[in-house]
Design a protein around this motif. Sequence first.
Motif, PDB file in Angstrom:
ATOM      1  N   ASP A 112       0.643  -1.325  -0.196  1.00  0.00           N
ATOM      2  CA  ASP A 112       0.076   0.101   0.532  1.00  0.00           C
ATOM      3  C   ASP A 112       0.664   0.883  -0.083  1.00  0.00           C
ATOM      4  N   ALA A 113       1.701   0.936   0.338  1.00  0.00           N
ATOM      5  CA  ALA A 113       3.449   2.508   0.456  1.00  0.00           C
ATOM      6  C   ALA A 113       4.445   1.545   0.213  1.00  0.00           C
ATOM      7  N   LEU A 114       5.805   2.522  -0.137  1.00  0.00           N
ATOM      8  CA  LEU A 114       6.679   1.466  -0.476  1.00  0.00           C
ATOM      9  C   LEU A 114       8.191   2.974  -0.034  1.00  0.00           C
ATOM     10  N   ALA A 133       9.670   6.859 -10.683  1.00  0.00           N
ATOM     11  CA  ALA A 133       8.560   6.970 -10.036  1.00  0.00           C
ATOM     12  C   ALA A 133       7.266   7.236 -10.392  1.00  0.00           C
ATOM     13  N   LEU A 134       8.040   8.388 -12.006  1.00  0.00           N
ATOM     14  CA  LEU A 134       7.155   9.287 -12.175  1.00  0.00           C
ATOM     15  C   LEU A 134       5.633   7.888 -13.713  1.00  0.00           C
ATOM     16  N   GLY A 135       8.148   7.714 -13.752  1.00  0.00           N
ATOM     17  CA  GLY A 135       6.913   6.462 -15.113  1.00  0.00           C
ATOM     18  C   GLY A 135       6.179   5.746 -14.539  1.00  0.00           C
ATOM     19  N   TYR A 136       5.756   5.352 -13.222  1.00  0.00           N
ATOM     20  CA  TYR A 136       5.109   4.138 -12.957  1.00  0.00           C
ATOM     21  C   TYR A 136       3.585   4.862 -12.382  1.00  0.00           C
ATOM     22  N   GLY A 137       4.232   6.396 -11.935  1.00  0.00           N
ATOM     23  CA  GLY A 137       2.734   6.962 -11.986  1.00  0.00           C
ATOM     24  C   GLY A 137       2.840   6.978 -10.320  1.00  0.00           C
ATOM     25  N   TRP A 138       3.364   6.869  -9.628  1.00  0.00           N
ATOM     26  CA  TRP A 138       3.471   6.380  -8.302  1.00  0.00           C
ATOM     27  C   TRP A 138       3.428   7.885  -7.697  1.00  0.00           C
ATOM     28  N   LYS A 139       3.359   8.145  -6.054  1.00  0.00           N
ATOM     29  CA  LYS A 139       3.053   9.386  -5.425  1.00  0.00           C
ATOM     30  C   LYS A 139       4.147  10.016  -4.245  1.00  0.00           C
ATOM     31  N   ILE A 146      -0.804   3.488  -9.483  1.00  0.00           N
ATOM     32  CA  ILE A 146      -0.541   4.490  -9.886  1.00  0.00           C
ATOM     33  C   ILE A 146      -1.412   4.751  -8.720  1.00  0.00           C
ATOM     34  N   ALA A 147      -0.537   6.558  -7.609  1.00  0.00           N
ATOM     35  CA  ALA A 147      -0.997   6.981  -7.066  1.00  0.00           C
ATOM     36  C   ALA A 147      -0.023   5.989  -5.804  1.00  0.00           C
TER      37      ALA A 147
END
Length: 154
Positions: A54-56, A112-118, A87-88
Amino acid sequence: MSERRRLLVVYHTQSGNTGQLAEAVVRGARRVDETETVVKRAFDAGVEDLLACDALLLGTPENFGYMSGALKDFFDRTYYPCEGKLIALPYAVFVSAGNDGTGAVREIGRIALGYGWKEVAEPLIVRKAITGEALEQCEELGEAMASGVALRIF
């Protein structure tokens, strides 16, 4: 909020410095009983681990102004199988740096932007020697991430 949410900590260490930071991050995260904290070295972490979190939190030494090859390998192995599925995803970074650490942070951010992470916390860059203050900052980062996961803030 009956089910425990999962925080995944993926890191690489060679000299042991990033390992010390990772141990401190995990100590802090495990103060939050409502969050399950899973710790994996970068070469051992995979698609299943990433999809189940749920988070990394990502930890790396700075190598030649870049992230470790092991962390890059983790990204290489997980990117396409996870594409569009995370995403996010909330994430944060901690770096053990011999120089300034900004190159490693920048490149992790691009991926991380490519994965869509926040990104949900400022990168924690520990320069040169690992101090007690640096370990406290890592514990605080781990606890904050685990709390955010448990409270569904992210």
